[in-house]
Design an enzyme around this catalytic site. Structure first.
Site, PDB file in Angstrom:
ATOM      1  N   ASP A 117      47.560  11.264   0.868  1.00 55.58           N
ATOM      2  CA  ASP A 117      46.228  12.017   0.245  1.00 55.58           C
ATOM      3  C   ASP A 117      45.013  10.906   0.321  1.00 55.58           C
ATOM      4  OD1 ASP A 117      44.601  13.558  -1.634  1.00 55.58           O
ATOM      5  OD2 ASP A 117      45.047  12.193  -3.239  1.00 55.58           O
ATOM      6  N   SER A 118      43.849  11.730   0.014  1.00 56.80           N
ATOM      7  CA  SER A 118      42.760  10.947   0.207  1.00 56.80           C
ATOM      8  C   SER A 118      42.497   9.685  -0.453  1.00 56.80           C
ATOM      9  CB  SER A 118      41.487  11.751  -0.036  1.00 56.80           C
ATOM     10  OG  SER A 118      41.496  12.313  -1.309  1.00 56.80           O
TER      11      SER A 118
ATOM     12  N   TYR B 141      37.460  13.355  -0.047  1.00 64.34           N
ATOM     13  CA  TYR B 141      37.345  14.404   0.977  1.00 64.34           C
ATOM     14  C   TYR B 141      36.492  15.786   0.500  1.00 64.34           C
ATOM     15  CZ  TYR B 141      41.142  12.567   3.784  1.00 64.34           C
ATOM     16  OH  TYR B 141      41.938  11.736   4.542  1.00 64.34           O
ATOM     17  N   GLY B 142      36.576  15.949  -0.750  1.00 60.33           N
ATOM     18  CA  GLY B 142      35.953  17.182  -1.508  1.00 60.33           C
ATOM     19  C   GLY B 142      34.615  17.525  -1.067  1.00 60.33           C
TER      20      GLY B 142
ATOM     21  N   CYS C  37      47.470  16.728  -0.596  1.00 61.21           N
ATOM     22  CA  CYS C  37      46.007  17.168  -1.038  1.00 61.21           C
ATOM     23  C   CYS C  37      45.459  18.431  -0.622  1.00 61.21           C
ATOM     24  CB  CYS C  37      45.217  16.111  -0.184  1.00 61.21           C
ATOM     25  SG  CYS C  37      43.402  15.993  -0.004  1.00 61.21           S
TER      26      CYS C  37
ATOM     27  N   THR D 291      42.722  19.654  -0.694  1.00 60.61           N
ATOM     28  CA  THR D 291      41.279  19.751   0.334  1.00 60.61           C
ATOM     29  C   THR D 291      41.716  19.638   1.741  1.00 60.61           C
ATOM     30  OG1 THR D 291      40.258  18.690  -1.548  1.00 60.61           O
ATOM     31  CG2 THR D 291      39.032  18.696   0.302  1.00 60.61           C
TER      32      THR D 291
ATOM     33  N   CYS E  73      43.765  20.485  -7.313  1.00 63.70           N
ATOM     34  CA  CYS E  73      43.301  19.004  -6.633  1.00 63.70           C
ATOM     35  C   CYS E  73      44.536  18.120  -7.152  1.00 63.70           C
ATOM     36  CB  CYS E  73      41.870  18.577  -7.196  1.00 63.70           C
ATOM     37  SG  CYS E  73      41.753  16.910  -6.611  1.00 63.70           S
ATOM     38  N   THR E  74      45.068  17.481  -6.362  1.00 73.19           N
ATOM     39  CA  THR E  74      46.232  16.680  -6.921  1.00 73.19           C
ATOM     40  C   THR E  74      45.844  15.467  -7.675  1.00 73.19           C
ATOM     41  OG1 THR E  74      46.240  15.315  -4.822  1.00 73.19           O
ATOM     42  CG2 THR E  74      47.874  17.310  -4.961  1.00 73.19           C
ATOM     43  N   HIS E  75      44.641  15.232  -7.846  1.00 72.91           N
ATOM     44  CA  HIS E  75      44.047  14.228  -8.808  1.00 72.91           C
ATOM     45  C   HIS E  75      44.187  14.732  -9.999  1.00 72.91           C
ATOM     46  CE1 HIS E  75      42.618  11.974  -5.256  1.00 72.91           C
ATOM     47  NE2 HIS E  75      42.259  11.215  -5.840  1.00 72.91           N
TER      48      HIS E  75
HETATM   49  N1  DGL Z   1      43.423  14.998  -4.178  1.00 71.95           N
HETATM   50  C1  DGL Z   1      42.605  15.931  -3.323  1.00 71.95           C
HETATM   51  C2  DGL Z   1      43.125  17.241  -3.295  1.00 71.95           C
HETATM   52  O1  DGL Z   1      44.210  17.539  -3.868  1.00 71.95           O
HETATM   53  C3  DGL Z   1      41.073  15.483  -3.599  1.00 71.95           C
HETATM   54  C4  DGL Z   1      40.483  14.423  -3.687  1.00 71.95           C
HETATM   55  C5  DGL Z   1      39.198  14.306  -2.578  1.00 71.95           C
HETATM   56  O2  DGL Z   1      38.220  14.862  -3.029  1.00 71.95           O
HETATM   57  O3  DGL Z   1      39.308  13.593  -1.971  1.00 71.95           O
HETATM   58  O4  DGL Z   1      42.018  18.073  -3.116  1.00 71.95           O
END
Ligand code: DGL
Length: 280
Positions: A11-12, A43-44, A75, A77, A190-192
Site C-alpha cells: 500500500d502507499s 497517492y490520492g 490500495c 488508488t 480506501c484501505t485506510h
Molecule cells: N490506501 C490507499 C487506498 O486504498 C490510499 C491512500 C493514499 O492516498 O495514498 O486508496
C-alpha cells in the site's frame, strides 16, 4: 510446492494493514511481507502517471528483495490504475488488487442510495465509473473523494488524537436523505478508512452498512495461493515483517501498534505464530 507461500502486501501507507489482517487470518501458514511506500504517500491527490511510476518503481525492489508467490495491492488508488502495468511487467506473478466494493453494496442496498468514500484519485477513475455502470445501474451512487481521511488514518495509527469534527465533516457528504429515502451503504474504497471505522460509526448521522472489501480480498488471495500451495492443516510456520520504501524502521511504539493491528481478528492458532523482526 513444499514450502511456505510468500505473500507481499503493498500500500502507499499503513491502510493496507486492514487487508493484511484479513489475509493473515485466512492464511496464517504464509510468510507475509507488508510494504508501505512511505516515500510516495499519499497517492490520492497524485496524477495517474505518477502513481503508476511510483508503484512500478517500488515493486521492482520489493519483488527482487522478497521473491513473493503472490502480490496483493492493498490500495484502491493504485489498483484502479496499475494492475495491467504490473501484469505486463511480471506476467508469471499473480497480482490481486483491491478495488471499490460497489457490487456488494449495490446488490444489498434497499434504498438504492449508496455512497463510495475514497481518495480524490479513486473517485475520478474510469475504473470506478465502469464498476458503477456495470453493477450499480439501479442505484444512485454518491462519490465522495476525501482529501484528508487517509492522512488522518495514518496519524491515528501513529498514536495521534483525531478531531471528531474533522472526521464528521469528511463523511457527511456520504449521507443522502432524499424523498423519504436514505443512503444505506457506504463503500470504504480506501484501505485506510476501516482504521477509522469506530469513529465513522459513532459520528454517522444514522446507522448503515460500511462495506469493507478486506474479507473478499483475503478469500481471493487464498484461492490464488491455494492452487500452488495447498493449505497444510496445523502448520504454524508463517510470520510477517514490515518494510518501508524510505528504508525507515518503525519506532518500538509504532511496531507494537502494527503487530496488534495485524493480529486483530486473528485466530487463536495464529497468535502462536513467530514473527520476524523488522527489515528482514
Ligand atoms: N490506501 C490507499 C487506498 O486504498 C490510499 C491512500 C493514499 O492516498 O495514498 O486508496
Amino acid at each position: 510446492m513444499d514450502r511456505i507461500p510468500r505473500i507481499l502486501v503493498f500500500d502507499s501507507g499503513l491502510g493496507g494493514l486492514t487487508v493484511f489482517r484479513a489475509l493473515f487470518r485466512q492464511r496464517p501458514d504464509a510468510q507475509f511481507f507488508y510494504a508501505a511506500d512511505d516515500l510516495g504517500f499519499p497517492y490520492g491527490p497524485k496524477a495517474e502517471a505518477e502513481v503508476v511510476a511510483l508503484v512500478l518503481r517500488a515493486m521492482e525492489k520489493l519483488i527482487a528483495d522478497h521473491a513473493p508467490d503472490v502480490v496483493v495491492i492493498a490500495c484502491n488508488t493504485a489498483s484502479t490504475l496499475v494492475l495491467p502495468h504490473l501484469r505486463a511487467r511480471w506476467p508469471n506473478l499473480p497480482f490481486v488488487g483491491t478495488v471499490p466494493a460497489i457490487k456488494p453494496a449495490a446488490e444489498q442496498s434497499q434504498s438504492r442510495l449508496i455512497s463510495v468514500l475514497a481518495t480524490p484519485g479513486t473517485v475520478a477513475r474510469d475504473y470506478t465509473f465502469d464498476l458503477i455502470a456495470q453493477f450499480a445501474g439501479h442505484c444512485e451512487v454518491t462519490l465522495v473523494g476525501s482529501k484528508t481521511l487517509a492522512g488522518l488514518a495514518e496519524s491515528f495509527v501513529h498514536g495521534a488524537a483525531i478531531e471528531d469534527a474533522e472526521v464528521a465533516a469528511e463523511i457527511a457528504p456520504c449521507f443522502v436523505d432524499r424523498d423519504g429515502r436514505r443512503t444505506d451503504a457506504i463503500v470504504l474504497a480506501c484501505t485506510h478508512y476501516p482504521l477509522l471505522l469506530d469513529s465513522f460509526r459513532r459520528l454517522a448521522p444514522w446507522p448503515l452498512r460500511w462495506v469493507d472489501p478486506a474479507p473478499a480480498i483475503a478469500l481471493r488471495t487464498d484461492h490464488v495461493i491455494s492452487a500452488l500451495f495447498p493449505r497444510r492443516k496445523g502448520a504454524i510456520e508463517g510470520g510477517f515483517s514490515f518494510h518501508f520504501t524510505s528504508g525507515a524502521t518503525p519506532a518500538p511504539k509504532l511496531l507494537t501498534t502494527l503487530e496488534s493491528l495485524a493480529r486483530e481478528g486473528a485466530s487463536p492458532a495464529s497468535e502462536m505464530l513467530r514473527h520476524r523482526a523488522i527489515g528482514q
